[in-house]
Design a protein around this motif. Structure first.
Motif, PDB file in Angstrom:
ATOM      1  N   VAL A 271       7.963  -2.407  -9.430  1.00  0.00           N
ATOM      2  CA  VAL A 271       8.798  -2.854 -10.541  1.00  0.00           C
ATOM      3  C   VAL A 271       8.179  -4.053 -11.246  1.00  0.00           C
ATOM      4  CG1 VAL A 271      11.042  -3.819 -11.141  1.00  0.00           C
ATOM      5  CG2 VAL A 271      10.900  -1.928  -9.512  1.00  0.00           C
ATOM      6  N   GLU A 272       7.767  -5.065 -10.483  1.00  0.00           N
ATOM      7  CA  GLU A 272       7.280  -6.308 -11.080  1.00  0.00           C
ATOM      8  C   GLU A 272       5.939  -6.126 -11.786  1.00  0.00           C
ATOM      9  OE1 GLU A 272       7.311  -9.391  -8.208  1.00  0.00           O
ATOM     10  OE2 GLU A 272       9.478  -9.324  -7.906  1.00  0.00           O
ATOM     11  N   ASP A 273       5.105  -5.197 -11.311  1.00  0.00           N
ATOM     12  CA  ASP A 273       3.801  -4.979 -11.931  1.00  0.00           C
ATOM     13  C   ASP A 273       3.761  -3.721 -12.796  1.00  0.00           C
ATOM     14  OD1 ASP A 273       3.141  -7.178 -10.525  1.00  0.00           O
ATOM     15  OD2 ASP A 273       1.401  -6.339  -9.515  1.00  0.00           O
ATOM     16  N   ASN A 274       4.933  -3.132 -13.045  1.00  0.00           N
ATOM     17  CA  ASN A 274       5.060  -1.971 -13.942  1.00  0.00           C
ATOM     18  C   ASN A 274       4.148  -0.810 -13.532  1.00  0.00           C
ATOM     19  OD1 ASN A 274       6.948  -3.233 -15.792  1.00  0.00           O
ATOM     20  ND2 ASN A 274       5.236  -4.458 -16.507  1.00  0.00           N
ATOM     21  N   LEU A 275       4.117  -0.533 -12.236  1.00  0.00           N
ATOM     22  CA  LEU A 275       3.314   0.588 -11.745  1.00  0.00           C
ATOM     23  C   LEU A 275       4.030   1.902 -12.035  1.00  0.00           C
ATOM     24  CD1 LEU A 275       2.170  -0.797  -8.269  1.00  0.00           C
ATOM     25  CD2 LEU A 275       1.043  -1.021 -10.478  1.00  0.00           C
ATOM     26  N   SER A 276       3.267   2.944 -12.287  1.00  0.00           N
ATOM     27  CA  SER A 276       3.861   4.243 -12.585  1.00  0.00           C
ATOM     28  C   SER A 276       4.393   4.892 -11.311  1.00  0.00           C
ATOM     29  CB  SER A 276       2.816   5.164 -13.227  1.00  0.00           C
ATOM     30  OG  SER A 276       1.806   5.480 -12.283  1.00  0.00           O
ATOM     31  N   ASP A 277       5.251   5.909 -11.507  1.00  0.00           N
ATOM     32  CA  ASP A 277       5.784   6.657 -10.365  1.00  0.00           C
ATOM     33  C   ASP A 277       4.648   7.334  -9.597  1.00  0.00           C
ATOM     34  OD1 ASP A 277       8.097   5.847 -11.543  1.00  0.00           O
ATOM     35  OD2 ASP A 277       8.753   7.840 -12.186  1.00  0.00           O
ATOM     36  N   ALA A 278       3.667   7.835 -10.349  1.00  0.00           N
ATOM     37  CA  ALA A 278       2.536   8.523  -9.712  1.00  0.00           C
ATOM     38  C   ALA A 278       1.740   7.566  -8.826  1.00  0.00           C
ATOM     39  CB  ALA A 278       1.639   9.141 -10.772  1.00  0.00           C
ATOM     40  N   THR A 279       1.588   6.312  -9.297  1.00  0.00           N
ATOM     41  CA  THR A 279       0.866   5.327  -8.499  1.00  0.00           C
ATOM     42  C   THR A 279       1.619   5.022  -7.202  1.00  0.00           C
ATOM     43  OG1 THR A 279      -0.089   4.324 -10.475  1.00  0.00           O
ATOM     44  CG2 THR A 279      -0.068   2.984  -8.478  1.00  0.00           C
ATOM     45  N   PHE A 280       2.941   4.933  -7.294  1.00  0.00           N
ATOM     46  CA  PHE A 280       3.728   4.685  -6.086  1.00  0.00           C
ATOM     47  C   PHE A 280       3.557   5.829  -5.089  1.00  0.00           C
ATOM     48  CE2 PHE A 280       7.428   4.655  -3.369  1.00  0.00           C
ATOM     49  CZ  PHE A 280       7.663   3.307  -3.145  1.00  0.00           C
ATOM     50  N   ASP A 281       3.499   7.057  -5.597  1.00  0.00           N
ATOM     51  CA  ASP A 281       3.311   8.215  -4.712  1.00  0.00           C
ATOM     52  C   ASP A 281       1.978   8.150  -3.974  1.00  0.00           C
ATOM     53  OD1 ASP A 281       5.667   9.706  -4.776  1.00  0.00           O
ATOM     54  OD2 ASP A 281       5.168  10.587  -6.716  1.00  0.00           O
ATOM     55  N   LYS A 282       1.004   7.451  -4.560  1.00  0.00           N
ATOM     56  CA  LYS A 282      -0.305   7.341  -3.921  1.00  0.00           C
ATOM     57  C   LYS A 282      -0.329   6.306  -2.803  1.00  0.00           C
ATOM     58  CE  LYS A 282      -2.794   8.743  -8.111  1.00  0.00           C
ATOM     59  NZ  LYS A 282      -3.717   8.312  -9.190  1.00  0.00           N
ATOM     60  N   PHE A 283       0.709   5.464  -2.732  1.00  0.00           N
ATOM     61  CA  PHE A 283       0.754   4.433  -1.698  1.00  0.00           C
ATOM     62  C   PHE A 283       0.654   5.030  -0.294  1.00  0.00           C
ATOM     63  CE2 PHE A 283       3.162   0.810  -4.085  1.00  0.00           C
ATOM     64  CZ  PHE A 283       2.049   0.640  -4.881  1.00  0.00           C
ATOM     65  N   ARG A 284       1.373   6.148  -0.103  1.00  0.00           N
ATOM     66  CA  ARG A 284       1.427   6.698   1.261  1.00  0.00           C
ATOM     67  C   ARG A 284       0.082   7.262   1.719  1.00  0.00           C
ATOM     68  NH1 ARG A 284       3.941  10.695  -1.921  1.00  0.00           N
ATOM     69  NH2 ARG A 284       3.432  12.874  -1.383  1.00  0.00           N
TER      70      ARG A 284
END
Length: 562
Positions: free
Chosen positions: A43-56
């Motif tokens: 949220v704070e760094d405006n990351l995309s949903d796709a980028t969050f999915d790559k976290f795992r």
């Protein structure tokens, strides 16, 4: 951090988040805390949903799931969910309240509410306010920050009229509320405004903006500021409470329909909402009161149900009458103090026939008068009568916000300094100096700077960035090339620090330069962190004199006082 390291707002936010997570330890699992950290980063760094999915995949030991699963878990942990309302596809109105909730089409543009599958064409998402305010009192560190209002004010301070004004709690409106019993919908309650140290003071703001470049579509965020927080953090993005965004693509026809859910919550908060105070380990009545509303002129006119800056009575603070430029097709009104030679004043076709207004004694509106005008328009016998009554006072009807007991019309809606001074006054002066003000004939006037002079000023402005520390703000740009790209911040810096040097000895008549310097002195006085009553009086008289002098200089433009 080390003593020599700079402390940034981002560092402060990070520390607050760490504190928040620390308070949650023992209540949440390690997996939930890790999820909260990852989601906060998104949220704070405006990351995309796709980028969050790559976290795992990037952090396989973190046990982070998909964005969809994470979002669902976050919503569960938050304890509340956004509320969705149907709205007109053209953003005319939202289907809320008793007037609109049962309608099947927009009463303004006629567009159907539903498509062929009986689904709403468009939605307005409202994020409830009460749960978020309650959350402050479940966090010991945040509750400590929220004590600022109580610590700032004291009985001696509120009683002493000689104290300087340093915050919103020194305002006359706030002081008038203190000790006054709360009255909601005609019922007086036993508590008074801000009698509990935990009572929250709020500010309401909205403004239209274009989220996409080279497009005309606008949207309108509705945001709240928490004045109980210290001034150095209360306006930081991290602490702003956005309750919804009117989706656009156009300005709403009925903004009150979008404000309806917020007003319902604010009325509940005026009465009191049962909340748990974790520090005291006890229940209490949480109360919050909006005391200010602000934005640019069109935005405030919209939520105050006023005609706006082009109306016959455009000012929300007083009943000064606007006039049209003689022999001009435009419908825009302007409000000179001296108007005795205006043809409509001479022939008696103006509504009030006033030949000259005294800037020290303008016909100021009162709350009682404003609401009387609003009721007359609201309950007129016909649309035509309502239109005529509205033209005579500048009010279009009863604003929904008027049912909030802590708001006074019009004094709870002061002029926005950024728009008033930097987005309006300074820009208009530049247009006047460069001969581009409106479509008037400026040829031969001695206040107009030659093209070569203005180009030199623009080049010097741009070059100054090489010797100005970046801490002062963004690098100044060439205002002669494209002044429309200048922000309010850049106009402020130019007017206060560069203009006084670059304009010196540029005018053939030095009176214009001296007149500008008087304005700069007044603006600097306005921007002090602390201001005395004597300085306020100096500002009042100073701006009155400045406007009178301004009119005297530009009389030749309007051909009024020959």
């Amino acid at each position: 951090m080390g003593a020599d390291e700079a402390w940034t707002p981002e560092d402060y936010m990070r520390e607050q988040f760490e504190r928040s997570v620390g308070d949650l330890e023992g209540y949440l699992s390690d997996e939930d805390i890790a999820l909260l950290r990852a989601f906060a980063l998104k949220v704070e760094d405006n990351l995309s949903d796709a980028t969050f999915d790559k976290f795992r995949y990037t952090f396989p030991k973190s046990d982070l799931g998909t964005y969809k699963a994470a979002k669902a878990r976050i919503q569960f942990l938050a304890g509340f969910k956004p509320v969705t309302y149907d709205c007109c596809p053209n953003s005319c109105m939202a289907y809320t309240g008793p007037d609109y909730s049962a309608l099947g089409s927009c009463p303004f543009c006629g567009t159907s509410r539903y498509n062929s599958q009986k689904q709403a064409h468009k939605h307005y998402t409202y994020i409830p306010l009460i749960p978020r305010l309650q959350a402050y009192f479940r966090n010991s560190k945040l509750k400590e920050e929220m004590q600022y209002r109580h610590k700032f004010e004291s009985t001696d301070r509120l009683a002493n009229e000689d104290d300087p004004i340093e915050d919103v709690f020194d305002s006359a409106n706030y002081k008038s509320l203190k000790g006054t019993f709360v009255n909601v919908d005609g019922k007086q309650y036993t508590h008074t405004f801000f009698n509990d140290p935990r009572d929250i003071a709020l500010g309401l703001s909205t403004d239209g903006f274009c989220p996409f470049k080279r497009r005309k579509q606008t949207c309108w965020p509705i945001i709240l500021f928490n004045y109980n927080l210290p001034p150095d953090i209360r306006f930081a993005v991290h602490w702003i409470l956005c309750v919804g965004v009117i989706p656009g693509p156009k300005k709403p026809k009925d903004s009150d329909s979008f404000l309806y859910p917020l007003v319902q919550e604010l009325l509940q908060l005026s009465i009191g909402v049962t909340t748990f105070d974790s520090q005291a380990s006890a229940l209490f009545k949480l109360r919050a009161y909006p005391i200010l509303g602000f934005g640019d002129y069109p935005a405030i006119s919209m939520i105050m149900q006023m005609k706006g800056h082009n109306g016959i009575f455009p000012c929300r603070m007083c009943l000064i009458e606007g006039l049209r430029v003689p022999n001009h097709r435009g419908t825009t009104h302007y409000v000179p103090l001296h108007r005795g030679q205006h043809p409509n004043v001479i022939d008696g076709t103006t509504r009030r026939g006033i030949t000259q207004y005294d800037p020290a004694n303008l016909p100021v509106r009162s709350h009682t008068q404003f609401m009387k005008h609003a009721r007359l328009v609201q309950f007129a016998s016909s649309n035509q009568e309502a239109e005529e009554l509205g033209k005579a006072c500048g009010v279009k009807g009863i604003p929904l916000l008027s049912c909030i007991p802590s708001l006074l019309f019009p004094t709870s809606f002061p002029f926005d300094f950024m728009h008033l001074a930097y987005e309006n006054l300074i820009k208009n002066l530049v247009h006047l100096w460069t001969g581009t003000f409106k479509d008037l004939d400026h040829s031969g006037e001695d206040y107009v700077l030659s093209g070569s002079v203005w180009e030199a000023i623009g080049e010097a402005t741009a070059r100054s960035g090489s010797t100005i520390p970046g801490a002062y703000g963004a690098r100044p740009q060439n205002i002669a090339d494209d002044a429309t790209a200048c922000t309010a911040d850049s106009w402020s810096f130019w007017a206060l620090y560069l203009g006084p040097i670059l304009l010196q000895r540029r005018f053939s008549n030095p009176d214009y330069y001296n007149h500008f310097i008087k304005l700069v002195q007044l603006l600097n006085l306005c921007l002090q962190f602390s201001i005395t009553r004597d300085e306020i009086q100096k500002l009042r008289v100073g701006f009155q004199d400045w406007v009178v002098e301004y009119e005297r200089y530009i009389n030749d433009i309007f051909n009024f006082m020959h």
